[in-house]
Design a protein around this motif. Sequence first.
Motif, PDB file in Angstrom:
ATOM      1  N   ALA A 418     109.281 -61.925   3.038  1.00 39.94           N
ATOM      2  CA  ALA A 418     107.896 -61.643   3.388  1.00 39.94           C
ATOM      3  C   ALA A 418     107.791 -60.337   4.155  1.00 39.94           C
ATOM      4  CB  ALA A 418     107.321 -62.788   4.217  1.00 39.94           C
ATOM      5  N   GLY A 419     108.736 -60.083   5.057  1.00 45.20           N
ATOM      6  CA  GLY A 419     108.721 -58.829   5.807  1.00 45.20           C
ATOM      7  C   GLY A 419     108.858 -57.630   4.896  1.00 45.20           C
ATOM      8  N   ARG A 420     109.741 -57.739   3.912  1.00 42.75           N
ATOM      9  CA  ARG A 420     109.921 -56.619   2.984  1.00 42.75           C
ATOM     10  C   ARG A 420     108.696 -56.445   2.086  1.00 42.75           C
ATOM     11  NH1 ARG A 420     116.302 -56.357   1.256  1.00 42.75           N
ATOM     12  NH2 ARG A 420     117.167 -56.910   3.295  1.00 42.75           N
ATOM     13  N   ALA A 421     108.092 -57.559   1.682  1.00 41.18           N
ATOM     14  CA  ALA A 421     106.911 -57.481   0.818  1.00 41.18           C
ATOM     15  C   ALA A 421     105.730 -56.831   1.534  1.00 41.18           C
ATOM     16  CB  ALA A 421     106.531 -58.872   0.331  1.00 41.18           C
ATOM     17  N   MET A 422     105.640 -57.011   2.844  1.00 41.39           N
ATOM     18  CA  MET A 422     104.503 -56.465   3.586  1.00 41.39           C
ATOM     19  C   MET A 422     104.473 -54.940   3.569  1.00 41.39           C
ATOM     20  SD  MET A 422     102.350 -58.653   4.640  1.00 41.39           S
ATOM     21  CE  MET A 422     101.469 -57.880   6.005  1.00 41.39           C
ATOM     22  N   SER A 423     105.615 -54.293   3.352  1.00 35.35           N
ATOM     23  CA  SER A 423     105.624 -52.829   3.258  1.00 35.35           C
ATOM     24  C   SER A 423     104.728 -52.349   2.117  1.00 35.35           C
ATOM     25  CB  SER A 423     107.051 -52.318   3.053  1.00 35.35           C
ATOM     26  OG  SER A 423     107.865 -52.637   4.163  1.00 35.35           O
ATOM     27  N   PHE A 424     104.587 -53.177   1.074  1.00 38.72           N
ATOM     28  CA  PHE A 424     103.738 -52.818  -0.064  1.00 38.72           C
ATOM     29  C   PHE A 424     102.364 -53.469   0.027  1.00 38.72           C
ATOM     30  CE2 PHE A 424     108.232 -53.164  -1.349  1.00 38.72           C
ATOM     31  CZ  PHE A 424     108.487 -51.822  -1.582  1.00 38.72           C
ATOM     32  N   ALA A 425     102.336 -54.727   0.439  1.00 38.87           N
ATOM     33  CA  ALA A 425     101.052 -55.425   0.529  1.00 38.87           C
ATOM     34  C   ALA A 425     100.135 -54.778   1.557  1.00 38.87           C
ATOM     35  CB  ALA A 425     101.286 -56.896   0.893  1.00 38.87           C
ATOM     36  N   LEU A 426     100.705 -54.180   2.597  1.00 42.10           N
ATOM     37  CA  LEU A 426      99.875 -53.582   3.644  1.00 42.10           C
ATOM     38  C   LEU A 426      99.142 -52.320   3.192  1.00 42.10           C
ATOM     39  CD1 LEU A 426     101.690 -53.901   7.101  1.00 42.10           C
ATOM     40  CD2 LEU A 426      99.342 -54.527   6.547  1.00 42.10           C
ATOM     41  N   ILE A 427      99.526 -51.756   2.083  1.00 37.22           N
ATOM     42  CA  ILE A 427      98.804 -50.569   1.604  1.00 37.22           C
ATOM     43  C   ILE A 427      97.346 -50.921   1.311  1.00 37.22           C
ATOM     44  CG2 ILE A 427      98.647 -48.855  -0.236  1.00 37.22           C
ATOM     45  CD1 ILE A 427     101.731 -48.940  -0.383  1.00 37.22           C
ATOM     46  N   PRO A 428      97.064 -51.870   0.414  1.00 38.97           N
ATOM     47  CA  PRO A 428      95.653 -52.250   0.225  1.00 38.97           C
ATOM     48  C   PRO A 428      95.094 -53.044   1.403  1.00 38.97           C
ATOM     49  CG  PRO A 428      97.073 -53.648  -1.104  1.00 38.97           C
ATOM     50  CD  PRO A 428      97.950 -52.580  -0.543  1.00 38.97           C
ATOM     51  N   ILE A 429      95.930 -53.840   2.070  1.00 40.23           N
ATOM     52  CA  ILE A 429      95.435 -54.630   3.207  1.00 40.23           C
ATOM     53  C   ILE A 429      94.914 -53.726   4.308  1.00 40.23           C
ATOM     54  CG2 ILE A 429      96.200 -56.120   5.104  1.00 40.23           C
ATOM     55  CD1 ILE A 429      98.067 -57.505   3.112  1.00 40.23           C
ATOM     56  N   SER A 430      95.629 -52.656   4.605  1.00 37.94           N
ATOM     57  CA  SER A 430      95.201 -51.755   5.682  1.00 37.94           C
ATOM     58  C   SER A 430      93.851 -51.115   5.370  1.00 37.94           C
ATOM     59  CB  SER A 430      96.254 -50.662   5.903  1.00 37.94           C
ATOM     60  OG  SER A 430      96.380 -49.819   4.768  1.00 37.94           O
ATOM     61  N   ILE A 431      93.595 -50.879   4.086  1.00 34.27           N
ATOM     62  CA  ILE A 431      92.328 -50.227   3.710  1.00 34.27           C
ATOM     63  C   ILE A 431      91.155 -51.178   3.902  1.00 34.27           C
ATOM     64  CG2 ILE A 431      91.083 -49.107   1.834  1.00 34.27           C
ATOM     65  CD1 ILE A 431      93.806 -48.319   0.652  1.00 34.27           C
ATOM     66  N   VAL A 432      91.257 -52.400   3.374  1.00 32.11           N
ATOM     67  CA  VAL A 432      90.128 -53.328   3.493  1.00 32.11           C
ATOM     68  C   VAL A 432      89.923 -53.752   4.937  1.00 32.11           C
ATOM     69  CG1 VAL A 432      90.425 -54.157   1.131  1.00 32.11           C
ATOM     70  CG2 VAL A 432      91.533 -55.382   2.988  1.00 32.11           C
ATOM     71  N   CYS A 433      91.007 -53.899   5.706  1.00 28.73           N
ATOM     72  CA  CYS A 433      90.861 -54.265   7.119  1.00 28.73           C
ATOM     73  C   CYS A 433      90.230 -53.131   7.915  1.00 28.73           C
ATOM     74  CB  CYS A 433      92.215 -54.638   7.712  1.00 28.73           C
ATOM     75  SG  CYS A 433      92.885 -56.204   7.122  1.00 28.73           S
ATOM     76  N   ALA A 434      90.577 -51.894   7.595  1.00 25.67           N
ATOM     77  CA  ALA A 434      89.981 -50.754   8.293  1.00 25.67           C
ATOM     78  C   ALA A 434      88.480 -50.706   8.049  1.00 25.67           C
ATOM     79  CB  ALA A 434      90.636 -49.456   7.840  1.00 25.67           C
ATOM     80  N   VAL A 435      88.069 -50.973   6.822  1.00 25.87           N
ATOM     81  CA  VAL A 435      86.633 -50.973   6.505  1.00 25.87           C
ATOM     82  C   VAL A 435      85.910 -52.043   7.316  1.00 25.87           C
ATOM     83  CG1 VAL A 435      84.938 -51.424   4.694  1.00 25.87           C
ATOM     84  CG2 VAL A 435      86.947 -50.018   4.195  1.00 25.87           C
ATOM     85  N   VAL A 436      86.465 -53.246   7.346  1.00 21.58           N
ATOM     86  CA  VAL A 436      85.817 -54.348   8.059  1.00 21.58           C
ATOM     87  C   VAL A 436      85.705 -54.044   9.550  1.00 21.58           C
ATOM     88  CG1 VAL A 436      86.066 -56.763   8.735  1.00 21.58           C
ATOM     89  CG2 VAL A 436      86.494 -56.085   6.379  1.00 21.58           C
TER      90      VAL A 436
END
Length: 631
Positions: A418-436
């Motif tokens: 899960a830690g390794r996967a977050m390096s990629f999942a956080l790319i779109p996650i960071s964008i939608v969270c920043a907007v909110v």
Amino acid sequence: MTVSVESATLEAEEVPVTSSTNVVIDDGTGSPQRGLGRVPELALGMACATIVVAVAFAGARSSKSWATDLFWVGQIALYATPAAFLLLRRSILKAEAFGIAVLMPVATFLILAYYSPDQFRFLDEFQHAQTAQAILATHHLFHVNTSLPVSAQYPGLEIITSAVVAITHLSITTSGMIVTGIAHVLVGLCLYFLVLEVAGRPRIAAFAAVIYATGPHYQFFDSYFIYQSIAIPFLLLSLLAVVKMVKSKGGVATAWGAVAIATGAVTVVSHHITSYALVAVLFLFVVVQPFLPRPARSWRVVVVFLVVTAMVVGWDLGVATATLAYIKPIIDSLLGRHGILPNSHKQGVSGTLPLADTVWEYASTLLLVVLVPLGAWQAWKARARESNAVSLGLALGALSIFIVLVVRVASGDGSELAGRAMSFALIPISIVCAVVIIDRARRKPGRPKHGVRRFQNFGMAVIGTSVLVVLAVGGIAGGWPSYYARLPGPYRVSAYERSVDQHNLDAAAWAAEKLPRGGGVASDDFTESMFSSLGNQAYQRNLAGLFLTTNYTAADRTLVKNRRITYVVADKRITEQLPAAGFYFSPDPHQGNYKKPLARASLDKFNSVPGASRVFDDGTIVIYDVAGTAK
């Protein structure tokens, strides 16, 4: 990402940016802001935060009790400074937003440098150093790597590093830190420009870069001298080129498509998992096309997806032929079966992650679980106003947080994967969270009474800053290095970065010079990894039985013969310390159940085994030639 909040609720500077020139905005004092704005003050504040962390590291090396508390003070200050600026500042310059996107990766890479300024510390770094050494020695690619065979088949990092070594005559360590440092900064910059193209708002772009920096592997793992570090910025460059492509027409769009394919090709030859992540995101861009207005659809997206996918398949099947064998155990782990990561770094001598770390990790995950659906729903409602598939595709990709959660809970090596996967999942996650977060912190209340609006905006900004701090603390607590190696210090057994010291470095270097390449080595997992990568010896697993008994038995002799073990490397410290990660060997039948260190006799027995000879002894590590014992 296009937002659903009405334009009347946005601050003046939140109008989409279409010019590359700096934006001049009145900050409320009557004087327009120009030039760098508050970037120097931000740089000073963030630099001071990193110095606090450096002092904490110095204290940890001297075993000071205050080091851990000071470490967290510095980390919180590092993340709170840009977050508070972005949320509290009434108006910001584009230069200030860009500055934050640069300062965040620079500051976090400084922390890595403070941890170990002159030496690789992560075991995987030595594996890639071996590949770089082979390229420099032969001027050819794809040599056998005795520690990580698949590394030599994805040589992007090593090609760049060997070029720097050849040009500058610096060491592989120094050149590698330069290359990965630049790559780390490029990640922040590429993400900033990607979000700026999608959302058109510098504040959101900068905040997304800060949120991405809260990832569990951002500060260390994704900045190490490993192939993922160089692949991630090229993944982002490819996505940025796709955005440029769908926003352009004619020949310009075709040119950007070519750039997307070229940067995708660099990703493909640099790291397998990153290339799969790129294919997955491009696939999402294709999938969302039917849900967009017909004029917004782009056939070029489909072409880029097909070409990149073909390159991945062609490289993995035609060149990187070890990939499937390397990936299979990871898939087994995802399915809950015994995998390549049986010894999770989350486990310590107590068998579990400390309670405080667990609480912070779960709190940060819970915040993402709340924020991501809000941002995804916001993007879905705005799909009719989208100019391309990127925004909706990224919003859909952000929902991968739930896939990561399933992996975390259900798979055999959940915390690691899960830690390794977050390096990629956080790319779109960071964008939608920043907007909110930005939209809610910067929203204007309707017809407020005197003073209420300022108080409300301040309160929301404080909440937003607090959310960011929780994400950062949770990411660090649940990320890499694990709690027992989070701060540098004296040698610890089975503690990854803390398990690298001059004794095993010198012993591995001696092995590389004096011993034949590819000899079978038996040792504890961490020492064996160093002898494999730095000493050019063959890596072996399932040899714990040699060390768990105090007598050299017939079964041991058979094991040495059948597995072609030539050398036993005995580090006496495994008889003096409990394993920080919960295991000595890979795999270890007693993982998580050790109450005391191994008996000294389990190592001393090799002194009296007929046919064994001592070939190296520095008082801490002894190397025995045991080839004669199998006769």
